[in-house]
Scaffold this motif. Sequence first.
Motif, PDB file in Angstrom:
ATOM      1  N   ALA A   1      -2.368  -2.779 -13.083  1.00 51.70           N
ATOM      2  CA  ALA A   1      -1.376  -1.993 -12.350  1.00 51.70           C
ATOM      3  C   ALA A   1      -2.061  -1.183 -11.257  1.00 51.70           C
ATOM      4  N   VAL A   2      -1.617  -1.372 -10.036  1.00 50.29           N
ATOM      5  CA  VAL A   2      -2.207  -0.673  -8.887  1.00 50.29           C
ATOM      6  C   VAL A   2      -1.576   0.704  -8.750  1.00 50.29           C
ATOM      7  N   ASN A   3      -2.407   1.714  -8.607  1.00 48.65           N
ATOM      8  CA  ASN A   3      -1.956   3.088  -8.420  1.00 48.65           C
ATOM      9  C   ASN A   3      -1.535   3.260  -6.953  1.00 48.65           C
ATOM     10  N   LEU A   4      -0.250   3.147  -6.684  1.00 48.50           N
ATOM     11  CA  LEU A   4       0.236   3.185  -5.301  1.00 48.50           C
ATOM     12  C   LEU A   4       0.101   4.575  -4.682  1.00 48.50           C
ATOM     13  N   GLU A   5       0.238   5.599  -5.494  1.00 49.94           N
ATOM     14  CA  GLU A   5       0.086   6.961  -4.955  1.00 49.94           C
ATOM     15  C   GLU A   5      -1.295   7.148  -4.341  1.00 49.94           C
ATOM     16  N   GLN A   6      -2.283   6.510  -4.951  1.00 49.29           N
ATOM     17  CA  GLN A   6      -3.656   6.610  -4.450  1.00 49.29           C
ATOM     18  C   GLN A   6      -3.912   5.622  -3.316  1.00 49.29           C
ATOM     19  N   ARG A   7      -3.365   4.424  -3.408  1.00 51.22           N
ATOM     20  CA  ARG A   7      -3.711   3.354  -2.468  1.00 51.22           C
ATOM     21  C   ARG A   7      -2.877   3.346  -1.186  1.00 51.22           C
ATOM     22  N   LEU A   8      -1.666   3.881  -1.206  1.00 50.40           N
ATOM     23  CA  LEU A   8      -0.843   3.855   0.010  1.00 50.40           C
ATOM     24  C   LEU A   8      -1.479   4.626   1.170  1.00 50.40           C
ATOM     25  N   PRO A   9      -1.996   5.845   0.967  1.00 47.23           N
ATOM     26  CA  PRO A   9      -2.670   6.514   2.095  1.00 47.23           C
ATOM     27  C   PRO A   9      -3.877   5.724   2.616  1.00 47.23           C
ATOM     28  N   GLN A  10      -4.613   5.098   1.713  1.00 51.98           N
ATOM     29  CA  GLN A  10      -5.747   4.277   2.138  1.00 51.98           C
ATOM     30  C   GLN A  10      -5.265   3.071   2.936  1.00 51.98           C
ATOM     31  N   MET A  11      -4.155   2.492   2.523  1.00 48.68           N
ATOM     32  CA  MET A  11      -3.604   1.342   3.242  1.00 48.68           C
ATOM     33  C   MET A  11      -3.217   1.738   4.666  1.00 48.68           C
ATOM     34  N   HIS A  12      -2.593   2.894   4.824  1.00 52.15           N
ATOM     35  CA  HIS A  12      -2.196   3.331   6.169  1.00 52.15           C
ATOM     36  C   HIS A  12      -3.424   3.559   7.052  1.00 52.15           C
ATOM     37  N   GLU A  13      -4.512   4.040   6.469  1.00 55.35           N
ATOM     38  CA  GLU A  13      -5.738   4.230   7.235  1.00 55.35           C
ATOM     39  C   GLU A  13      -6.302   2.879   7.683  1.00 55.35           C
ATOM     40  N   VAL A  14      -6.298   1.890   6.783  1.00 51.28           N
ATOM     41  CA  VAL A  14      -6.761   0.549   7.134  1.00 51.28           C
ATOM     42  C   VAL A  14      -5.894  -0.036   8.239  1.00 51.28           C
ATOM     43  N   LEU A  15      -4.581   0.112   8.112  1.00 46.81           N
ATOM     44  CA  LEU A  15      -3.657  -0.402   9.118  1.00 46.81           C
ATOM     45  C   LEU A  15      -3.897   0.246  10.479  1.00 46.81           C
ATOM     46  N   LYS A  16      -4.105   1.552  10.480  1.00 49.40           N
ATOM     47  CA  LYS A  16      -4.373   2.269  11.735  1.00 49.40           C
ATOM     48  C   LYS A  16      -5.665   1.770  12.384  1.00 49.40           C
ATOM     49  N   ASN A  17      -6.709   1.641  11.587  1.00 52.20           N
ATOM     50  CA  ASN A  17      -8.001   1.218  12.135  1.00 52.20           C
ATOM     51  C   ASN A  17      -7.954  -0.223  12.643  1.00 52.20           C
ATOM     52  N   TYR A  18      -7.236  -1.069  11.932  1.00 49.50           N
ATOM     53  CA  TYR A  18      -7.110  -2.460  12.388  1.00 49.50           C
ATOM     54  C   TYR A  18      -6.355  -2.521  13.714  1.00 49.50           C
ATOM     55  N   LEU A  19      -5.295  -1.745  13.813  1.00 49.51           N
ATOM     56  CA  LEU A  19      -4.521  -1.725  15.058  1.00 49.51           C
ATOM     57  C   LEU A  19      -5.378  -1.218  16.214  1.00 49.51           C
ATOM     58  N   ASN A  20      -6.161  -0.182  15.985  1.00 49.59           N
ATOM     59  CA  ASN A  20      -7.051   0.323  17.034  1.00 49.59           C
ATOM     60  C   ASN A  20      -8.023  -0.760  17.500  1.00 49.59           C
ATOM     61  N   MET A  21      -8.561  -1.516  16.535  1.00 50.60           N
ATOM     62  CA  MET A  21      -9.540  -2.547  16.894  1.00 50.60           C
ATOM     63  C   MET A  21      -8.920  -3.639  17.755  1.00 50.60           C
ATOM     64  N   ILE A  22      -7.740  -4.107  17.368  1.00 52.56           N
ATOM     65  CA  ILE A  22      -7.167  -5.231  18.116  1.00 52.56           C
ATOM     66  C   ILE A  22      -6.624  -4.791  19.470  1.00 52.56           C
ATOM     67  N   LEU A  23      -6.244  -3.520  19.597  1.00 49.82           N
ATOM     68  CA  LEU A  23      -5.816  -3.032  20.900  1.00 49.82           C
ATOM     69  C   LEU A  23      -7.006  -2.789  21.817  1.00 49.82           C
ATOM     70  N   ASP A  24      -8.104  -2.324  21.234  1.00 45.51           N
ATOM     71  CA  ASP A  24      -9.326  -2.103  22.012  1.00 45.51           C
ATOM     72  C   ASP A  24      -9.923  -3.409  22.531  1.00 45.51           C
ATOM     73  N   ARG A  25      -9.765  -4.492  21.745  1.00 37.12           N
ATOM     74  CA  ARG A  25     -10.347  -5.801  22.063  1.00 37.12           C
ATOM     75  C   ARG A  25     -11.864  -5.724  22.227  1.00 37.12           C
ATOM     76  N   LYS A  26     -12.477  -4.831  21.491  1.00 38.08           N
ATOM     77  CA  LYS A  26     -13.935  -4.697  21.536  1.00 38.08           C
ATOM     78  C   LYS A  26     -14.519  -5.361  20.298  1.00 38.08           C
ATOM     79  N   GLU A  27     -15.325  -6.390  20.509  1.00 38.85           N
ATOM     80  CA  GLU A  27     -15.883  -7.143  19.391  1.00 38.85           C
ATOM     81  C   GLU A  27     -16.822  -6.258  18.578  1.00 38.85           C
ATOM     82  N   PRO A  28     -16.569  -6.105  17.260  1.00 37.23           N
ATOM     83  CA  PRO A  28     -17.449  -5.266  16.434  1.00 37.23           C
ATOM     84  C   PRO A  28     -18.875  -5.797  16.418  1.00 37.23           C
TER      85      PRO A  28
END
Length: 514
Positions: free
Chosen positions: A186-213
Amino acid sequence: MLITDKQLLLYQRCQRRAFLERYGDSSQQDPPSDFLLKLMQDSSAYQKSILSHYPYFKLNSFFGNWELGAKQTLELMQQGVDRIYQGVLLKSEVINHSEMIGNGSSIELDLMIPVTLVSSPELLVKQPGFSKFGDWVYVSQDIKLGKRPKLDYQIISAFHAYLLEDIQGIQPETGWLILRDKAPYAVNLEQRLPQMHEVLKNYLNMILDRKEPEVFIARQKCNLCQWYSYCLDGARSQNHLSLIPGVTPTRYLRLQELNLTTVETLAKATPEQLEVYPEFVEGVALQIIKQAESNLESKAIKRQEEFISFEENFNSSQWIDIFQDNYQTKLKQFPVEIYFDIEAQPELNFDYLHGMLVVDRRSNQQKFYPLLAENKAQEELIWKQFLGLVWMYPIAPIFHFCDYEPKTIKRLATVYNTPDYWWKPVLKRFIDLHAKMTETVTLPVESYALKPVAKWLGFEWRDPKANGAQSVCWYEQWLKTGDRSLLDAIVQYNEDDCLATFHIKEWLTDFLND
């Protein structure tokens, strides 16, 4: 802009790979290896085995039309079916990028971005509760071949839950991971949802920047990736520090802080510069500096001279005493030597080949013994054959590379109830050349695995593409097809591994005793 659960999963594992999957030239990808295809087949087979226990509804083909897939999924959820296989969860929103901007991004702050989020869990399962559909809610279940609830799996489960809340009007209490040989997690959503939003934000920044890591070669994680050759070529062209054995991602970040960003600057550093940091204690500082020096100058460097001399004559018990402490033993040429290498399917705890190269210097002869189990039932047979062969040479040292072989001897002795007197004295004769080498020598290599070391020393495998993972694939194909040429390929590869181990021992003996 489309963002899928698969893209977010890749981003968590390797930001560079996620970028290349979106913007890279697919013609520069490696073809999938046989072992990667095997893992995909195994994963699919495991999913089917789980699904076979329950009835479920499956979408009609929607050929990549996410909106059509989401419409079908919504209709099934409204009907209240018990299980939906690979349903499509979709949410469209406009994101104000000024609220998501990351440090160092070059994007304008007032950009409004339309985003479509899509996920496809293996199962959507109906449970009691209250949603916009009625007195039921849906939760996600992802079926994974692995045995651990990895963080990246949990983040994706939270992504499913985020989209489910928008679709059914209520957030699920949890998400589920169905893992191999484990109870559902069972995944603890209370703990993982904020982390998911951070991952989503960082991924969006990367693809908008178009800068190869930046490239970073971590071989254990990179070997199966189809961008591996592309990234490795890039790292080599830069002489990147990740190619230095011992430079982990955390150590690399510290080296960047210290402005030690090239092999040249690292080779000229002093241990005192690094030892004050926790990443470089217990001799790691000197080890990495010497490794950079070795790579920079393309030469082998002795690490220490702590060896003892052999007496010309000693009895069998003295041999055993010497072999028990490998690090104090000076390598030399012995009258008879055995070189040992195992081919195995670790997932099944099955060792199907004991390869043994016997080098008899008295007669100047070498003979290779491939002790091969053609099926699982023959594992005990080849184990007994191995013991019989090593006792034909009761004081011959047994050289191997890395610690898999002695661990396997202990496992087989336990599984087959072998008397202690039959195997424990054999184990005392084992000498790990990998441990011996890494303790005493620094080589200009990118890895201290058998192949890179032996190749730098001039040894070549007859089949350059053969490796342990390929051997596993060949053996599984043999079990399915009965094609003995596959066994021949395994035996040839194993013999080359034994010959490579012998080649390393000969070089190391000469180098240390020079």
